[in-house]
Enzyme design. Structure first.
Site, PDB file in Angstrom:
ATOM      1  N   ASN A 215      -5.025   4.731  11.173  1.00 38.67           N
ATOM      2  CA  ASN A 215      -5.047   5.144   9.761  1.00 38.67           C
ATOM      3  C   ASN A 215      -6.006   6.314   9.643  1.00 38.67           C
ATOM      4  O   ASN A 215      -7.043   6.324  10.301  1.00 38.67           O
ATOM      5  CB  ASN A 215      -5.584   4.017   8.867  1.00 38.67           C
ATOM      6  CG  ASN A 215      -4.622   2.863   8.751  1.00 38.67           C
ATOM      7  OD1 ASN A 215      -3.506   2.935   9.258  1.00 38.67           O
ATOM      8  ND2 ASN A 215      -5.053   1.808   8.080  1.00 38.67           N
TER       9      ASN A 215
ATOM     10  N   LYS B  36       1.885   6.568 -15.771  1.00 41.35           N
ATOM     11  CA  LYS B  36       2.692   5.389 -15.402  1.00 41.35           C
ATOM     12  C   LYS B  36       4.173   5.746 -15.411  1.00 41.35           C
ATOM     13  O   LYS B  36       4.901   5.421 -14.489  1.00 41.35           O
ATOM     14  CB  LYS B  36       2.459   4.292 -16.404  1.00 41.35           C
ATOM     15  CG  LYS B  36       1.674   3.088 -16.224  1.00 41.35           C
ATOM     16  CD  LYS B  36       1.034   2.538 -15.070  1.00 41.35           C
ATOM     17  CE  LYS B  36       0.381   3.444 -14.085  1.00 41.35           C
ATOM     18  NZ  LYS B  36      -0.970   3.089 -13.755  1.00 41.35           N
TER      19      LYS B  36
ATOM     20  N   ARG C 132       0.821  -1.215   0.000  1.00 41.06           N
ATOM     21  CA  ARG C 132       0.000   0.000   0.000  1.00 41.06           C
ATOM     22  C   ARG C 132       0.857   1.268   0.000  1.00 41.06           C
ATOM     23  O   ARG C 132       0.335   2.357  -0.202  1.00 41.06           O
ATOM     24  CB  ARG C 132      -0.894   0.007   1.242  1.00 41.06           C
ATOM     25  CG  ARG C 132      -1.898  -1.124   1.261  1.00 41.06           C
ATOM     26  CD  ARG C 132      -2.464  -1.340   2.647  1.00 41.06           C
ATOM     27  NE  ARG C 132      -3.235  -0.219   3.113  1.00 41.06           N
ATOM     28  CZ  ARG C 132      -4.560  -0.174   3.128  1.00 41.06           C
ATOM     29  NH1 ARG C 132      -5.251  -1.192   2.704  1.00 41.06           N
ATOM     30  NH2 ARG C 132      -5.188   0.880   3.576  1.00 41.06           N
TER      31      ARG C 132
HETATM   32  C1  F6R Z   1      -1.896   4.986 -10.630  1.00 45.80           C
HETATM   33  C2  F6R Z   1      -2.586   4.658  -9.410  1.00 45.80           C
HETATM   34  C3  F6R Z   1      -3.434   5.704  -8.753  1.00 45.80           C
HETATM   35  C4  F6R Z   1      -4.810   5.110  -8.452  1.00 45.80           C
HETATM   36  C5  F6R Z   1      -5.665   6.096  -7.640  1.00 45.80           C
HETATM   37  C6  F6R Z   1      -7.071   5.557  -7.380  1.00 45.80           C
HETATM   38  O1  F6R Z   1      -1.037   3.972 -11.048  1.00 45.80           O
HETATM   39  O2  F6R Z   1      -2.489   3.558  -8.949  1.00 45.80           O
HETATM   40  O3  F6R Z   1      -3.546   6.824  -9.549  1.00 45.80           O
HETATM   41  O4  F6R Z   1      -5.415   4.796  -9.665  1.00 45.80           O
HETATM   42  O5  F6R Z   1      -5.054   6.376  -6.428  1.00 45.80           O
HETATM   43  O6  F6R Z   1      -7.042   4.347  -6.680  1.00 45.80           O
HETATM   44  P1  F6R Z   1      -8.296   3.396  -6.637  1.00 45.80           P
HETATM   45  O7  F6R Z   1      -8.496   2.858  -8.013  1.00 45.80           O
HETATM   46  O8  F6R Z   1      -7.926   2.324  -5.654  1.00 45.80           O
HETATM   47  O9  F6R Z   1      -9.469   4.206  -6.199  1.00 45.80           O
END
Ligand code: F6R
Length: 605
Positions: free
Chosen positions: A99, A484, A27
């Site tokens: 957290n 990326k 994480r």
């Molecule tokens: C890019 C990446 C972040 C997540 C963003 C949302 O590689 O991993 O930009 O896409 O933090 O995360 P989720 O999809 O878990 O809501």
């Protein structure tokens, strides 16, 4: 982002907690720590940096059958041993891991300081430890409850006390807490992935809920002490997802898993009879979907970018006006929520706070939200009225790869489904189904060409800046390629619609700044070629992501992907860009799976 693990049972808690911390490492974190409650005293150890640093700082003989542990991602105060969790009260009898953010921490801290309290750290969490110790309530549970009545903000916490060494008290408000039920032992975590090796029986706490966890069971209640009734649900084993196998990095492993991830996304969802798609969990009848006059897609980071692709796909296939917006912006602008708009929240983790708050805002105003989510049972998935699970399997690398691709496939399926309810013809449906079915094999083909993509990455890895350009469906591909690259290699990368290049960014094109052009052979091919010519004329190095066949413009490097239906081009064109970013990062010796300053699940504002 921060992670919590806890154990109470008969075994030595230390190895279980450390293994849980390793599982949560994906994480993103900057320090870690552990507290064990044993024979009326706590032993607390913390270290900045990797969990390995904590492990090597631990005394040889450290044991205890109750403990909590934490990986921290700094919010209040720099990453350091001092600011790492657990935090304790001055007498060292209460330890807290947390957290989220206590929003009124500075006010609470001032009150405590005025009363003589001295703090060891800069964190909001230490304030909680002091307050719990001072509460005066006879039991830990009541002390925690008292304190949480005074706390504003989002939190998931776990607390142990030297006076009740067989108990962990946990509470949740906006940041996940999961209990795991074992045989005469219980587990606690902020993420079920830290528990699944030990048990498949889990209980997800709801916001405003707390639990007293002991070796032989748990009691849940609201923060106002009203008992709640929670029965465990079964989570699926995550196989070897936390094992890199022969891969050097999880990112590379997850890129390689895409053919299977896409196959799982498609499984049971192609309707060959009506040339449409099947969804088991939308919870919306076709009649209700016919009444929809707009679709709005929300998400953050890559999830937002996949939503931008989804918006174009849905609008093209279903002819419903559709737009995408970062959930982090949407939630703050008092958005108008319309009865006939279908809202779609995209999130891999299902825990991103900004996306969760956007969903809550829509629901509060009476709107309908579907989720496109990977983690089953996650907070956002449970908040939504229905939705689509990606079933891509756990994604451990901080940057998303396979879940991004699976989300694009989910939107292609949704577009097909909504289109076939409206005016998309059966033959167009057939065409898309055929295209979708070929994707896993075509992704294999792209992966087989990795050596060439690696060579291209290494050629440009020392660039300071890079541009990514694409038009229409190619633009979200460019956005994701740039995101990326910057995330894992730290090369400054900017994405622009190819059409916008001449409206400003051309000023920066020069022989030192390569441009990656998304160049599918679709209706806009000629237009895209003109943009590429503009770069060529300024002597900018060019890398084309394109299909086979001669190009009417000279480029320095090209990466060909198999031809598919134009609507599906982004799914294939994104894959070489993941490899480009990965190999650039490896060439630059970056921490690929845990890039600096990034977290997997962004559970703070
Ligand atoms: C890019 C990446 C972040 C997540 C963003 C949302 O590689 O991993 O930009 O896409 O933090 O995360 P989720 O999809 O878990 O809501």
């Amino acid at each position: 982002m921060c992670g919590i693990v806890g154990y109470v049972g008969r075994q030595n808690a230390t190895p279980i907690l450390l293994e849980g911390l390793h599982r949560l490492a994906y994480r993103g974190y900057d320090s870690s720590g552990i507290a064990l409650a044993k024979a009326g005293k706590l032993s607390v150890h913390k270290a900045k940096g990797k969990v390995r640093a904590l492990e090597s700082s631990l005394p040889k003989r450290i044991s205890g059958t109750t403990g909590i542990a934490h990986t921290r991602w700094a919010t209040h105060g720099e990453p350091s041993d001092r600011n790492a969790h657990p935090h304790v009260d001055p007498a060292g009898r209460i330890a807290v891991v947390h957290n989220g953010i206590v929003e009124n921490a500075s006010g609470l801290r001032r009150v405590l300081e005025a009363d003589g309290a001295e703090f060891e750290s800069d964190t909001d969490t230490e304030v909680l430890a002091h307050m719990i110790a001072r509460s005066g309530a006879p039991k830990l549970e009541d002390a925690v409850r008292d304190v949480l009545q005074k706390v504003e903000g989002a939190y998931g916490i776990a607390v142990v006390s030297a006076d009740e060494p067989d108990t962990i008290v946990v509470a949740r408000n906006g940041s996940p807490v999961v209990l795991g039920v074992g045989e005469h032992e219980m587990f606690v975590a902020s993420d079920a992935s830290a528990l699944v090796r030990h048990t498949s029986q889990v209980i997800y706490l709801d916001d405003g809920e707390m639990a007293v966890v002991a070796r032989n069971g748990y009691q849940t209640s609201t923060l106002d002490a009203v008992p709640t009734d929670k029965t465990p649900t079964t989570v699926q084993s995550q196989g070897d997802a936390h094992d890199r196998g022969d891969y050097a990095h999880f990112m590379r492993k997850e890129i390689a898993e895409q053919p299977e991830a896409v196959t799982r996304m498609l499984q049971g969802r192609l309707d060959q009879r009506f040339m449409s798609a099947h969804f088991g969990g939308l919870n919306l009848e076709p009649r209700a979907l016919l009444d929809i006059s707009r679709v709005k897609i929300l998400g953050c980071g890559s999830a937002f970018i996949s939503g931008s692709n989804g918006a174009q796909i849905i609008e093209q296939l279903a002819r419903i006006p559709t737009s995408a917006e970062p959930a982090s912006e949407f939630r703050y602008r008092n958005p108008v929520i319309e009865r006939d708009t279908l809202y779609i929240a995209v999130s891999q983790s299902g825990e991103t706070l900004d996306t969760m708050m956007a969903v809550q805002e829509i629901k509060r105003k009476g709107g309908r939200v579907l989720g496109v989510i990977n983690v089953v049972g996650s907070t956002i998935a449970r908040l939504c009225d229905g939705g689509v699970y990606l079933h891509a399997g756990p994604e451990i690398a901080v940057v998303s790869t396979k879940t991004f691709t699976s989300t694009l496939v989910a939107f292609a399926l949704l577009g097909l489904y909504l289109g076939r309810i409206r005016d998309l013809s059966p033959s167009a449906g057939r065409r898309l189904i055929d295209g979708l079915q070929k994707l896993p094999g075509q992704i294999e083909e792209i992966l087989a060409g990795e050596a060439h993509i690696k060579a291209v990455a290494e050629k440009y890895a020392n660039s300071r800046d890079m541009f990514f350009i694409g038009r229409a469906l190619g633009f979200p591909v460019a956005l994701e390629g740039a995101l990326k690259l910057k995330e894992v290699s730290y090369i400054h990368a900017e994405a622009y619609p190819a059409s916008e290049l001449k409206h400003g960014p051309l000023a920066l094109i020069c022989p030192e700044t390569p441009t990656v052009a998304i160049l599918p052979r679709d209706d806009l091919f000629e237009k895209n070629v003109s943009s590429v010519e503009e770069v060529r004329a300024r002597k900018g190095p060019l890398i084309a992501i394109t299909h086979d066949g001669e190009l009417p413009v000279v480029v320095d490097d090209r990466i060909d992907v198999p031809r598919t239906e134009p609507e599906l081009d982004p799914i294939l064109m994104g894959i070489p860009l993941q490899l480009l970013a990965y190999h650039s990062a490896v060439a630059l010796n970056r921490d690929v799976d845990q890039p600096r300053n990034l977290a997997k699940s962004v559970t703070v504002e």
